[in-house]
Structure formats: C-alpha cells, structure tokens
Enzyme design. Structure first.
Site, mmCIF file in Angstrom:
data_model
loop_
_atom_site.group_PDB
_atom_site.id
_atom_site.type_symbol
_atom_site.label_atom_id
_atom_site.label_comp_id
_atom_site.label_asym_id
_atom_site.label_seq_id
_atom_site.Cartn_x
_atom_site.Cartn_y
_atom_site.Cartn_z
ATOM 1 C CB THR A 232 9.095 1.965 24.540
ATOM 2 O OG1 THR A 232 8.284 2.498 23.410
ATOM 3 C CG2 THR A 232 9.837 2.724 25.357
ATOM 4 C CB ILE B 180 15.152 2.480 17.408
ATOM 5 C CG1 ILE B 180 14.823 1.654 16.844
ATOM 6 C CG2 ILE B 180 14.163 4.300 16.905
ATOM 7 C CD1 ILE B 180 12.733 1.434 16.520
ATOM 8 C CG HIS C 285 48.903 -7.519 9.943
ATOM 9 N ND1 HIS C 285 48.515 -7.048 11.518
ATOM 10 C CD2 HIS C 285 50.285 -6.703 9.901
ATOM 11 C CE1 HIS C 285 49.397 -6.008 11.408
ATOM 12 N NE2 HIS C 285 50.583 -5.710 11.270
ATOM 13 C CB ALA D 13 19.051 2.565 26.728
ATOM 14 N N GLY E 133 0.586 -0.603 0.283
ATOM 15 C CA GLY E 133 -0.084 0.150 0.272
ATOM 16 C C GLY E 133 0.958 1.168 -0.197
HETATM 17 P P1 NAI Z 1 14.177 -2.192 21.857
HETATM 18 O O1 NAI Z 1 13.247 -3.438 22.240
HETATM 19 O O2 NAI Z 1 15.015 -2.224 21.694
HETATM 20 O O3 NAI Z 1 14.335 -1.353 23.349
HETATM 21 C C1 NAI Z 1 13.056 -0.339 24.004
HETATM 22 C C2 NAI Z 1 13.741 0.015 25.434
HETATM 23 O O4 NAI Z 1 12.857 1.402 25.844
HETATM 24 C C3 NAI Z 1 13.761 -1.022 26.182
HETATM 25 O O5 NAI Z 1 15.615 -0.692 26.469
HETATM 26 C C4 NAI Z 1 12.829 -1.055 27.131
HETATM 27 O O6 NAI Z 1 13.443 -1.179 28.382
HETATM 28 C C5 NAI Z 1 13.071 0.559 27.018
HETATM 29 N N1 NAI Z 1 11.513 1.159 27.589
HETATM 30 C C6 NAI Z 1 10.182 0.383 27.479
HETATM 31 N N2 NAI Z 1 8.831 1.597 28.417
HETATM 32 C C7 NAI Z 1 9.687 1.756 28.488
HETATM 33 C C8 NAI Z 1 9.751 3.052 29.711
HETATM 34 N N3 NAI Z 1 8.791 3.002 29.849
HETATM 35 N N4 NAI Z 1 10.271 4.272 30.198
HETATM 36 C C9 NAI Z 1 12.037 3.715 30.041
HETATM 37 N N5 NAI Z 1 12.356 2.617 29.081
HETATM 38 C C10 NAI Z 1 11.382 2.096 28.671
HETATM 39 O O7 NAI Z 1 12.936 -1.084 20.797
HETATM 40 P P2 NAI Z 1 13.231 -0.039 19.790
HETATM 41 O O8 NAI Z 1 14.698 0.340 19.801
HETATM 42 O O9 NAI Z 1 11.916 0.844 19.740
HETATM 43 O O10 NAI Z 1 13.834 -1.085 18.736
HETATM 44 C C11 NAI Z 1 12.528 -1.854 17.906
HETATM 45 C C12 NAI Z 1 12.285 -2.830 17.627
HETATM 46 O O11 NAI Z 1 13.533 -2.554 15.725
HETATM 47 C C13 NAI Z 1 14.068 -4.301 18.027
HETATM 48 O O12 NAI Z 1 13.197 -5.367 17.264
HETATM 49 C C14 NAI Z 1 15.290 -3.968 17.620
HETATM 50 O O13 NAI Z 1 15.460 -4.800 17.470
HETATM 51 C C15 NAI Z 1 14.530 -3.181 16.127
HETATM 52 N N6 NAI Z 1 15.541 -2.708 15.193
HETATM 53 C C16 NAI Z 1 17.291 -3.210 15.331
HETATM 54 C C17 NAI Z 1 17.705 -2.210 14.815
HETATM 55 C C18 NAI Z 1 18.633 -2.713 13.760
HETATM 56 O O14 NAI Z 1 18.792 -4.159 13.721
HETATM 57 N N7 NAI Z 1 20.250 -2.208 13.509
HETATM 58 C C19 NAI Z 1 17.249 -1.031 14.123
HETATM 59 C C20 NAI Z 1 16.433 -0.373 14.805
HETATM 60 C C21 NAI Z 1 15.743 -1.294 15.141
#
Ligand code: NAI
Length: 465
Positions: free
Chosen positions: A269, A182, A444, A179, A34
């Site tokens: 988050t 993303i 190397h 942290a 879409g």
């Molecule tokens: P995430 O699950 O990696 O991290 C979210 C964080 O937010 C956790 O550390 C959690 O403890 C914290 N959190 C949750 N609620 C909270 C609150 N109320 N107050 C404070 N902290 C809180 O999620 P993210 O970074 O949003 O990524 C989403 C998805 O996208 C993930 O599955 C990630 O693997 C994927 N992704 C992967 C990338 C890569 O492979 N380079 C790049 C971007 C995203």
C-alpha cells in the site's frame, strides 16, 4: 578524521550513481551504507530480485500455456522454489558486487555502517566522525504501514515486498493489499507459480493515476492470467493464527465488513521516506507536509551544505528518478548546472505484458482544458506481438497537442513496453511531434512499429488497423 568534498548517505540507485558522478567530476567522495551489500532496496530486495522472479515465472507460464501450441512437447516443468530463490540471489549478487567494483574503480570510499549527521559538514558512523563540505542524503524509503496490519517478514504470513520475494514456500492462497506496482508485479509472480491470488484495492481502478484505457485493459489481462480483484474495498485489518490470516475489508459502497482467508498476505500500500537516525530534527531540516525532506530546485535542504535526493524527497519513488537527481546534484556540487526534467520520467510495470507510461495522461490534460488528439494502435495489428502471444488487449497510445501535434504523453501496454517507451521519452525531450515519429523509419517486424502506428494515428491514420 577523514575529510571529503562530499559524503553521500545511502548506496541505492540515487546514492551510488551520485557518488560515481561526483568522483567523475573530481570531488573526493565517500558513501555511507549500513547494509552488507551496496545497491539499496532496488538491487537487494526490490526491482532486481523481483525482475528475476518475474522472468523465471514468465518462462514457467510460457512452458505451461504456450509451448505445446508452438510444437514444444515433452516433459512438463515443475517448480523448485528454493532453486528459483537461489537464482534470484545470484542475480542480486552479481549486481551488488558490480556496484562495489564501480565504487573501487572510481576511488569512492565505502564507509560501512549507519550514519548520523551531528552537524552540517559532519557525518558520524559508529565511533568515527567524518568531515565533508557537502552531504547528500539518499537514504530511500521503507514500506508504509497500514493501521491494523502487522507485517512480520520472518513469520512469512503477513509480509511486505521484502518478505514476499523470500517466502519459505509458495502459498496456496495469497491476498495482496493494494493494486499498485508492487502488488501487481508480485501478485503476477505468485499467480504464475500456482497461488490463488486475490488483490484487494481501495480505488476502482488498478494503478491509480495511470491512463484509464491502460488501467482497464491491464486489469482484464491480469484477470485472464488468474488474478482475482476486489475493487473499491478498504482493508481494515488482518488477524493471524500460527499459519493463516484473515483479511478484513469494508466495501466502499457500504454493507457489512467482509473477510478473506489467506495463507500469505502481501501488504503493498505504498512506501514512505526513510531518514530515521540521521538526526534531521536536531539539525532543523525542514520536512514537507507529507514527511518528505523539503528541497529547492538544486536539491538543497534549508540547512546549508545538506542536500537530498530520491525517495526521501518529493516525486515518484522510482530508481531512475533518484539516479537522475543523483547525477544532477553532483553537477550542482561541482559548480555546474544540474537539471532533471520531471515532466519526462517514465513509469514501468514489469508484468507480462509490460505497462509503460510517460508524460501527462489524456484525462489530466482534458481536465486542464487542453485540446488534445489521441492516436491509439492495437498490437493485434503488430505481427511480432502476435508471434509471442502478447497482442491481445495490448496497445500503444500517444497524446498530442491538437494544434501543434507536439507529444505530451504516452502509454503502452504490450511486449517490451518498458523499453519502447524511451523512444517517446526522447521525442518529448526534443519537443517532437507525432509526425516526427511517424516519419521515422521503424524496422519491420518489431514491436516498436506499434509506436509508429500510434503516431500515424495522430495524423492521417495507421496502416495496419
Ligand atoms: P502504490 O502507491 O503504487 O500502490 C498502493 C495501492 O494500495 C494503491 O492503489 C492504493 O489505493 C492501495 N491501498 C492503500 N491503502 C489501502 C487499503 N487500506 N485497502 C486497499 N487498498 C489500499 O504502492 P506500492 O505498489 O506499494 O509501491 C510503492 C512504491 O514503489 C511506488 O512508488 C512504486 O512506484 C514503487 N515501485 C516501483 C516499481 C516499478 O517501477 N516497477 C516496482 C515496485 C515499486
């Protein structure tokens, strides 16, 4: 009414890769999307645009912090944010049109619009109904919402990752909630652009679930780059005025609610599966307790002829995991055996330095009671890493079975970690031992020598430590 062997819903990395493999295996294939362009979240608003911004801002960091010491003097760089965004869009455009070319090359029909599945074997898009022997749902994920926090990407004050890559201007103060991957990637981008970035995280460590050594080192390195962290703090809500926001958080250890002022708040988050409008309820498709589409080992749902892959099902929400499932389900539909080794899926954070992991963590293995040996090598002993100013705090770590020396997991924080991790993925796929890696000649000077040294550290010891 058009008839297909397979219709794939969603043209992200899971869906479009699956479509190509289906076509290669001789299936008459269509893909429904879409969005205006193919490539899904990853290519349009996720992985790819963020990597463009990470690259551009890394260059800025180098110019500001390291050029002079390397003898590169003269005019200082300034940021033209609109131009940086247009470079980002150009990178996205090249990739999305590349996917469109691949669809044409493989004679895959792109059905434009949003799909509904009125019944098994039928996909409705707008007024048209298409028939297919099999349907693959690859509709991805969307940012999860946080109670008390209202995201409005158009306003540009409280944003998710989609809004954060397209802010109207670089904010003076940015608060990042979460942290995770993303939060840290985009937090890095804005810290390098000069924003005062504060990351508020519920847990006591960054990137929950990651190797504990990496978590500690990663946080220290990011702090040195200017990111501030408030750990063990649960965000309760965000209040906004026309131009500003107040982030309210509760320290886990108790005490009064605290407030942080920000010009922009990035909510990072986590994400949740997206299948709205498909009509799964009516079809009776079973979901897991966590709201993912439930599938068996062949990615089949409980409704015959309907399959699902990628972020809508269980497992890490990673583009490459979805791609692998996309290829495997194509094999299943073509009558072959489809396989994904979920034990060997790398995870990468594209900050500088990069962070990459694969397999089990030391902590998880020890918790299982496994006897393990750990080989660790600091990049301070790696000449190449020192030349690019990325040796400090960086290391490669390999975890092996104490008796058999078989590689069970690895973590790297260092230059090009996201590329180097694949040596360890291949090693794990082949059931290799650390000694196999240690006995392999590594050129190397390369960063990958650090991986060999970590493998040597599992045996008689590394050379440069
Ligand atoms: P995430 O699950 O990696 O991290 C979210 C964080 O937010 C956790 O550390 C959690 O403890 C914290 N959190 C949750 N609620 C909270 C609150 N109320 N107050 C404070 N902290 C809180 O999620 P993210 O970074 O949003 O990524 C989403 C998805 O996208 C993930 O599955 C990630 O693997 C994927 N992704 C992967 C990338 C890569 O492979 N380079 C790049 C971007 C995203």
């Amino acid at each position: 009414m058009s008839q297909y062997d397979v219709i794939i819903i969603g043209a992200g990395p899971g869906g479009y890769v699956s479509a190509i493999r289906c076509a290669q295996l001789g299936l008459k294939t269509a893909i429904v999307e879409g969005r205006e362009t193919l490539g899904g979240t990853c290519l349009n608003v996720g992985c790819i645009p963020s990597k463009a911004l990470l690259h551009a801002t890394h260059m800025l960091h180098e110019a500001e912090h390291n050029f002079a010491s390397m003898g590169l003097k003269g005019k200082t760089q300034s940021v033209d944010w609109d131009q940086m965004k247009s470079y980002r869009s150009d990178v996205v455009g090249q990739n999305t049109s590349g996917v469109e070319f691949l669809m044409k090359k493989n004679k895959i029909d792109w059905i434009k619009g949003w799909a509904t599945i009125p019944a098994a074997g039928k996909v409705q898009v707008g007024d048209e109904t298409h028939e297919a022997k099999n349907i693959v749902i690859a509709s991805g994920s969307v940012p999860a919402s946080l109670p008390g926090v209202e995201v409005d990407n158009d306003k540009g004050i409280v944003v998710d990752s989609t809004g954060a890559i397209d802010l109207p201007k670089v904010p003076k103060k940015m608060t990042v909630i979460g942290a995770g991957v993303i939060g840290l990637e985009l937090g890095s981008v804005y810290a390098r652009l000069g924003s005062e970035v504060t990351v508020v995280e519920y847990m006591d460590a960054v990137c929950p679930g990651m190797d504990a050594d990496v978590q500690r080192s990663f946080k220290r390195i990011l702090e040195k780059q200017g990111l501030k962290f408030i750990m063990g703090a649960a965000v309760q809500g965000v209040d906004t005025t026309k131009t500003k926001a107040k982030v309210k958080y509760q320290p886990k250890k108790g005490g009064d609610e605290e407030v942080l002022d920000a010009d922009v708040v990035l909510v990072a988050t986590g994400r949740k599966p997206f299948y709205e409008g498909l009509g799964l309820d009516k079809l009776g498709v079973t979901l897991t307790e966590r709201g993912q589409i439930a599938v068996n080992g062949s990615w089949a749902t409980n409704v015959p002829g309907i399959y699902a892959i990628g972020d809508v099902i269980e497992g890490p929400m990673l583009a490459h995991k979805a791609e692998d499932e996309g290829m495997a389900v194509a094999d299943v539909l073509a009558g072959n055996h489809g396989h994904v080794n979920y034990g060997v899926i790398p995870g990468v954070v594209y900050t500088t330095p990069e962070v990459a992991t694969v397999g089990a963590t030391e902590a998880a293995l020890k918790a299982e009671g496994r006897k393990v040996k750990v080989g660790k090598f600091m990049f301070l002993g790696n000449a190449r890493a020192k030349a690019v100013h990325q040796a400090e705090g960086a290391f490669a770590k390999i975890i092996v079975d104490a008796e058999t020396d078989r590689v069970l997991g690895a973590a790297i924080i260092g230059p090009a970690a996201g590329d180097m991790i694949h040596e360890l993925c291949v090693a794990m796929e082949f059931g290799a031992s650390a000694q196999d890696i240690a006995l392999t000649c590594h050129a190397h000077p390369t960063y990958s020598e650090a991986v060999r040294e970590a493998a040597l550290a599992c045996g008689d010891g590394p050379i440069h430590a």
